[in-house]
Design an enzyme around this catalytic site. Structure first.
Site, PDB file in Angstrom:
ATOM      1  N   ARG A  38       0.545  -0.726   0.249  1.00 10.90           N
ATOM      2  CA  ARG A  38       0.299  -0.419  -0.343  1.00 10.90           C
ATOM      3  C   ARG A  38       1.205   1.385   0.254  1.00 10.90           C
ATOM      4  O   ARG A  38       0.628   1.894  -0.983  1.00 10.90           O
ATOM      5  CB  ARG A  38      -1.047   0.182   0.689  1.00 10.90           C
ATOM      6  CG  ARG A  38      -1.515   1.040   1.496  1.00 10.90           C
ATOM      7  CD  ARG A  38      -2.577   0.697   2.882  1.00 10.90           C
ATOM      8  NE  ARG A  38      -1.503   1.013   3.542  1.00 10.90           N
ATOM      9  CZ  ARG A  38      -2.322   0.275   4.908  1.00 10.90           C
ATOM     10  NH1 ARG A  38      -4.183  -0.227   5.197  1.00 10.90           N
ATOM     11  NH2 ARG A  38      -1.535  -0.392   6.116  1.00 10.90           N
ATOM     12  N   ASP A  39       1.756   1.562   0.935  1.00 11.81           N
ATOM     13  CA  ASP A  39       2.911   1.986   0.860  1.00 11.81           C
ATOM     14  C   ASP A  39       4.446   1.958  -0.309  1.00 11.81           C
ATOM     15  O   ASP A  39       5.095   1.260   0.505  1.00 11.81           O
ATOM     16  CB  ASP A  39       3.395   1.956   2.283  1.00 11.81           C
ATOM     17  CG  ASP A  39       3.779   3.946   2.660  1.00 11.81           C
ATOM     18  OD1 ASP A  39       5.101   3.224   2.378  1.00 11.81           O
ATOM     19  OD2 ASP A  39       3.969   4.827   3.747  1.00 11.81           O
ATOM     20  N   ASN A  90      -2.221 -12.174   0.445  1.00 11.55           N
ATOM     21  CA  ASN A  90      -1.563 -12.287   0.996  1.00 11.55           C
ATOM     22  C   ASN A  90      -1.995 -10.536   2.400  1.00 11.55           C
ATOM     23  O   ASN A  90      -2.036 -10.907   3.602  1.00 11.55           O
ATOM     24  CB  ASN A  90       0.288 -12.092   1.750  1.00 11.55           C
ATOM     25  CG  ASN A  90       0.264 -11.633   2.831  1.00 11.55           C
ATOM     26  OD1 ASN A  90       0.652 -12.742   3.999  1.00 11.55           O
ATOM     27  ND2 ASN A  90       1.375 -10.507   3.199  1.00 11.55           N
ATOM     28  N   TYR A 194     -11.075 -10.877  13.793  1.00 11.75           N
ATOM     29  CA  TYR A 194      -9.968 -11.610  12.892  1.00 11.75           C
ATOM     30  C   TYR A 194     -10.468 -13.230  12.253  1.00 11.75           C
ATOM     31  O   TYR A 194     -10.409 -13.798  10.876  1.00 11.75           O
ATOM     32  CB  TYR A 194      -8.598 -11.161  13.242  1.00 11.75           C
ATOM     33  CG  TYR A 194      -7.819 -12.009  12.696  1.00 11.75           C
ATOM     34  CD1 TYR A 194      -6.921 -11.146  11.743  1.00 11.75           C
ATOM     35  CD2 TYR A 194      -7.354 -13.168  12.819  1.00 11.75           C
ATOM     36  CE1 TYR A 194      -5.779 -11.791  11.182  1.00 11.75           C
ATOM     37  CE2 TYR A 194      -6.172 -13.792  11.876  1.00 11.75           C
ATOM     38  CZ  TYR A 194      -6.054 -13.105  10.899  1.00 11.75           C
ATOM     39  OH  TYR A 194      -4.592 -13.277  10.144  1.00 11.75           O
ATOM     40  N   VAL A 196     -13.749 -14.311  12.463  1.00 14.79           N
ATOM     41  CA  VAL A 196     -14.348 -14.497  11.746  1.00 14.79           C
ATOM     42  C   VAL A 196     -14.328 -13.385   9.950  1.00 14.79           C
ATOM     43  O   VAL A 196     -14.956 -14.551   8.541  1.00 14.79           O
ATOM     44  CB  VAL A 196     -15.713 -13.150  11.676  1.00 14.79           C
ATOM     45  CG1 VAL A 196     -16.714 -13.635  10.747  1.00 14.79           C
ATOM     46  CG2 VAL A 196     -16.205 -13.931  12.748  1.00 14.79           C
ATOM     47  N   SER A 197     -13.341 -12.718   9.434  1.00 13.67           N
ATOM     48  CA  SER A 197     -12.976 -12.202   8.395  1.00 13.67           C
ATOM     49  C   SER A 197     -12.182 -13.602   7.903  1.00 13.67           C
ATOM     50  O   SER A 197     -12.683 -13.954   6.607  1.00 13.67           O
ATOM     51  CB  SER A 197     -12.161 -10.902   8.859  1.00 13.67           C
ATOM     52  OG  SER A 197     -10.808 -11.739   9.674  1.00 13.67           O
TER      53      SER A 197
END
Length: 277
Positions: A38-39, A90, A194, A196-197
């Site tokens: 992202r960065d 990932n 976390y 559940v995700s």
């Protein structure tokens, strides 16, 4: 038809398990490896670190929470490579155990990235995965644990082989809504956003694999979820019992399944072994 270089792509690859997966693929994959983050600064720093080790990854920015970012990446892959050979999803987030953020906010943010954004990456990039492609969704045994802690009714729904992607999306949305209304326990949900995700990611992997069988069987694409184990990363802190290199082993094994392999497919894999859940 131009002949394109093969390409493998890893999301969230500037540190932790993602970085270790990218490093292993640079060493073993016969083609280009695209490290995404992202960065941009952190991503480029990770690329430089691998270059210092004599490896040559490429970098492309990707924020999985941003649909335009995913589509820009797709356009790059189409133009440069005519598609994609290996996709390792990932990128993900986790709140620390002692984080004071209210549970409903944790639930919303965790599912937004780990489930909904991962689903968006799959929706946008699966159509450009080439024949004999490999797709690996990094999940977690926390997902299986979350399933065990769901009500019997919810367990039945998640295990149902005819559950559609739309059904799964509705279930994930319901969890977030139920936490907002402070009824998630009453509605049969566990206390782990976390978990559940990652349950969502594992079930999504099964559904997407079924769809590949229906729509693109001749292409022999293999798609799986995997559990890297309890790894020392920013997610679990120093409590992990495995190194990031050990955590990368199963994702890399699935990413590099030989062209004639017929499985695993649509499974949850840990330590290179299919798990029942």
């Amino acid at each position: 038809m131009p002949s394109y270089t093969r390409v493998a792509l890893v999301t969230g690859a500037n540190k932790g398990i993602g970085f270790a997966i990218a490093r292993d693929l640079c060493r073993q994959f016969p083609g280009d490896v695209v490290l995404t983050a992202r960065d941009v600064e952190r991503g480029r720093a990770a690329v430089q670190q691998l270059q210092a080790e004599g490896l040559s990854p490429r970098f492309h920015q990707l924020d999985i929470d941003d649909l335009q970012s995913i589509r820009a990446l797709r356009a790059f892959l189409r133009k440069e490579y005519g598609g994609l050979n290996v996709l390792v999803n990932n990128a993900g987030i986790a709140f620390k155990i002692d984080d004071p953020t209210p549970f409903d906010i944790q639930a919303e943010m965790t599912l937004k990235t780990n489930f909904f954004a991962t689903r968006n990456v799959c929706s946008e990039l699966l159509p450009i995965v080439k024949p004999h492609g490999r797709v690996v969704n990094v999940s977690s045994l926390q997902g299986s644990k979350a399933l065990e802690n769901c009500s019997e009714d919810l367990q039945e729904k998640f295990r149902c082989k005819t559950l559609t992607e739309e059904d799964l999306v509705e279930l994930m949305k319901k969890f977030v809504e139920d936490t907002k209304n402070e009824v998630h326990e009453k509605e049969g949900w566990p206390n782990s956003a976390y978990g559940v995700s990652k349950l969502g990611v594992t079930v999504l992997s099964r559904i997407l694999a079924q769809r590949l069988d229906e729509k693109r069987q001749a292409d022999r694409i293999l798609l799986n979820a995997c559990c890297p184990g309890w790894v020392k990363t920013d997610v679990v802190g120093a409590h992990g019992s495995r190194t990031v290199e050990e955590g990368a082993e199963t994702p890399v094994y699935l990413a590099l399944l030989p062209p004639d392999a017929t499985g695993p497919h649509g499974q949850l894999v840990r330590d290179k072994v299919v798990q029942t859940w």
